[in-house]
Design an enzyme around this catalytic site. Sequence first.
Site, PDB file in Angstrom:
ATOM      1  N   THR A 256       0.829  -1.209   0.000  1.00 10.65           N
ATOM      2  CA  THR A 256       0.000   0.000   0.000  1.00 10.65           C
ATOM      3  C   THR A 256       0.861   1.256   0.000  1.00 10.65           C
ATOM      4  O   THR A 256       0.550   2.233  -0.687  1.00 10.65           O
ATOM      5  CB  THR A 256      -0.961   0.006   1.209  1.00 10.65           C
ATOM      6  OG1 THR A 256      -1.805  -1.146   1.119  1.00 10.65           O
ATOM      7  CG2 THR A 256      -1.813   1.262   1.250  1.00 10.65           C
ATOM      8  N   CYS A 257       1.936   1.226   0.745  1.00 12.15           N
ATOM      9  CA  CYS A 257       2.825   2.390   0.837  1.00 12.15           C
ATOM     10  C   CYS A 257       3.413   2.753  -0.525  1.00 12.15           C
ATOM     11  O   CYS A 257       3.477   3.920  -0.893  1.00 12.15           O
ATOM     12  CB  CYS A 257       3.946   2.119   1.833  1.00 12.15           C
ATOM     13  SG  CYS A 257       3.370   1.636   3.480  1.00 12.15           S
ATOM     14  N   SER A 258       3.831   1.736  -1.273  1.00 11.61           N
ATOM     15  CA  SER A 258       4.464   1.963  -2.570  1.00 11.61           C
ATOM     16  C   SER A 258       3.477   2.214  -3.698  1.00 11.61           C
ATOM     17  O   SER A 258       3.749   2.996  -4.603  1.00 11.61           O
ATOM     18  CB  SER A 258       5.337   0.760  -2.952  1.00 11.61           C
ATOM     19  OG  SER A 258       6.433   0.672  -2.077  1.00 11.61           O
TER      20      SER A 258
END
Length: 160
Positions: free
Chosen positions: A48-50
Amino acid sequence: MTIKVGDRLPPAKLAKVTPDGPDQVSTEDFFAGRRVALFAVPGAFTPTCSARHLPGYVEQAQAFRDKGVDEIACTSVNDAFVLSAWAKSGDTGDKVTMLADGNADFAKAIGLTMDGSAYGMGTRSQRYAMLVNDGVVEALHVEAPGEFKVSSAENLLASI
């Protein structure tokens, strides 16, 4: 105790990623005299972060500047070298400043840690976004576990 709107950020050291390598900065110096959109992720290179969190801030960088934000910064409980590689991978350029919180000292100081031990990650930062004005929290959006809604670039922009 968890930080809240109106609180001053506590003193902590972070490693700012620069082209010349890590540069130790204090929260007092980094946030002094300007408005900073700060978002935190549980880990660089995580799905999700990337795929969503970092790209949203890169894409919305000009919109933040248009609303009077001087800098966008991302913090994560990773070392500065990992964050440097993630910045290159995410093509952040000069749009997002990476602040490594390798020992989770900042996350602990503001009361926004999570236990990622079940995933082999140990103590990490919760996912959140905040607007900091001269060291004081002006807006704060902390995600529920496993969520990605309130800490998005679009949501923080809407709150400014």
